[in-house]
Design an enzyme around this catalytic site. Structure first.
Site, PDB file in Angstrom:
ATOM      1  N   TYR A  98       0.912  -1.221   0.217  1.00 50.86           N
ATOM      2  CA  TYR A  98      -0.073   0.281  -0.348  1.00 50.86           C
ATOM      3  C   TYR A  98       0.563   1.455  -0.206  1.00 50.86           C
ATOM      4  O   TYR A  98       0.769   2.237  -0.340  1.00 50.86           O
ATOM      5  CB  TYR A  98      -1.073  -0.112   1.128  1.00 50.86           C
ATOM      6  CG  TYR A  98      -1.798  -0.736   1.198  1.00 50.86           C
ATOM      7  CD1 TYR A  98      -2.932  -0.989   0.002  1.00 50.86           C
ATOM      8  CD2 TYR A  98      -2.185  -2.330   1.255  1.00 50.86           C
ATOM      9  CE1 TYR A  98      -4.350  -1.506  -0.110  1.00 50.86           C
ATOM     10  CE2 TYR A  98      -2.767  -3.175   1.451  1.00 50.86           C
ATOM     11  CZ  TYR A  98      -4.206  -2.799   0.290  1.00 50.86           C
ATOM     12  OH  TYR A  98      -5.328  -3.477   0.611  1.00 50.86           O
ATOM     13  N   GLU A 140      -8.297  -7.703   5.261  1.00 47.56           N
ATOM     14  CA  GLU A 140      -7.492  -8.594   4.647  1.00 47.56           C
ATOM     15  C   GLU A 140      -6.569  -9.289   5.943  1.00 47.56           C
ATOM     16  O   GLU A 140      -6.013 -10.430   5.762  1.00 47.56           O
ATOM     17  CB  GLU A 140      -6.066  -7.755   4.015  1.00 47.56           C
ATOM     18  CG  GLU A 140      -6.554  -7.009   2.750  1.00 47.56           C
ATOM     19  CD  GLU A 140      -6.108  -6.265   1.919  1.00 47.56           C
ATOM     20  OE1 GLU A 140      -4.925  -6.343   2.164  1.00 47.56           O
ATOM     21  OE2 GLU A 140      -6.793  -5.506   0.828  1.00 47.56           O
TER      22      GLU A 140
END
Length: 396
Positions: A98, A140
């Site tokens: 990310y 996640e």
């Protein structure tokens, strides 16, 4: 959730940012792949990149998330986040990635919008990005904990079945002989293959049934180069190269389009084309569990010869206590089926029905609108998109 100052800035700049998101995401991917070519080679779907659909989906998800933060400041778009997180978990996405996305996305924003990206604007949109990213990371993390972490496992193909001219089913067992986690009907696995150029490309395929203890089965439609769609690299490889005895790498099962209904809940399972795959798994589960309430089975295809898993589709439905089957074919419709596209006008839908849809977006839009017109609550209509979720792009 979004700070008051950032909310004011995002609201003021959303029209300009939203209008430029297509160009921003195009430059984002170009910059990131130039700096990190291994991401395109071994993680991102090269076909979706070539077609531009991944860019559209990313732009749509960002716009949808930002809009939701402004319109519903006290909650998050959990359904959207769950859908994205399941896809990410099946790919093995990790939190550090990310930061890579952030670096190249905000470089693209600055490049496209130039002087309009003041420090205040940049800070507000960074807050949007990290709210979304951290929410996905949290979901996640939970998914990885449930499935034993992001991992790939070697599976041997023990049987390959030709379903139609363009669809094949693969039945597999783990090479290590270890236990196999249960999956929920409707879920998919990621399959990773090494192509001739050395790229390790990944695709998701719905589990089309549970052929036996310790086994997996998924079905693959070969994607041809037509209507502007690039030929499928992985589907072509699986069809041309993979036979019984070959070994594939699979992820654990993920996906949020799963059956969640009591035995007395009426169901409608609607599919078109290869969207039949999760529906056959659902029907098998319902038949094995003795589902008592009405189950309406709807499917559309080009012809009976193109209808993959048709015998399973009909056979599992026949085992149910209360089922009705409605098939539509564009050509060669046999007795008992209809000619043309799926049309629910004359299909009875029981009160309180929960619906599950899988197929091309135009098909799902039409079926959803017809179901709502018949009184099905929008919250009770669930869908699965194969590939990038362009429904989000449209709603964004």
């Amino acid at each position: 959730m979004l700070s008051e100052q950032s909310a004011v800035t995002v609201r003021a700049t959303l029209p300009a940012v939203g209008a430029a998101l297509g160009e921003i995401t195009e430059r984002f991917y170009a910059g990131m792949f130039a700096a990190r070519p291994e991401l395109l080679r071994d993680l991102f779907n090269r076909g979706n990149q070539a077609a531009g659909t991944q860019r559209e989906a990313l732009a749509g998800s960002i716009a949808a998330f930002a809009t939701h933060l402004l319109d519903h400041p006290d909650d998050r778009p959990d359904a959207m986040l769950q859908r994205i997180a399941h896809k990410h978990a099946s790919l093995g996405i990790t939190p550090d990635q990310y930061a890579v996305v952030h670096e190249h996305l905000f470089a693209a924003i600055a490049e496209v919008l130039g002087e309009a990206v003041t420090p205040e604007v940049a800070a507000a949109w960074e807050e949007v990005y990290w709210l979304m990213a951290n929410a996905l990371i949290a979901v996640e993390k939970r998914l990885y904990e449930e499935q034993g972490g992001p991992s790939w496992r070697a599976w041997e193909v023990v049987e390959r079945v030709t379903e139609t001219a363009d669809v094949a089913s693969f039945r597999l067992r783990p090479v290590d002989g270890g236990p196999v986690r249960d999956f929920r009907p409707g879920q998919y696995v990621s399959v990773r293959v090494t192509l001739d150029d050395g790229a390790r490309q990944i695709r998701q395929y719905s589990l089309s049934g549970a052929p036996g203890p310790g086994e997996r089965q998924f079905s693959v439609k070969r994607v041809h180069d037509e209507d502007g769609t690039p030929e499928g690299e992985v589907s072509g490889h699986l069809h041309a190269r993979v036979r019984a005895g070959d070994v594939l790498e699979l992820s654990e099962a993920y996906g949020d389009l799963v059956l969640d209904a009591e035995p007395d809940t009426p169901l409608l399972l609607a599919s078109a084309g290869i969207g039949v795959t999760p529906m056959t798994a659902m029907l098998a589960h319902l038949a094995d569990g003795g589902h008592r309430a009405p189950v309406t089975v709807v499917h559309g295809d080009r012809s009976p010869a193109d209808h993959a898993l048709r015998a399973d589709h009909e056979g599992y439905a026949a085992k149910l206590a209360d089922s009705s089957v409605h098939f539509w074919y564009e050509q060669d419709a046999p007795a008992g089926a209809s000619t043309g596209y799926v049309d629910l006008t004359d299909v009875p839908v029981a009160p309180g029905t929960r619906a599950y849809l899988c197929g091309p977006l135009p098909f799902m839009r039409t079926v959803r609108e017809q179901l709502i017109g018949k009184g099905v609550a929008p919250a009770d209509i669930h869908y699965e998109v194969f590939g990038p979720d362009l429904w989000l792009a449209e709603r964004g």
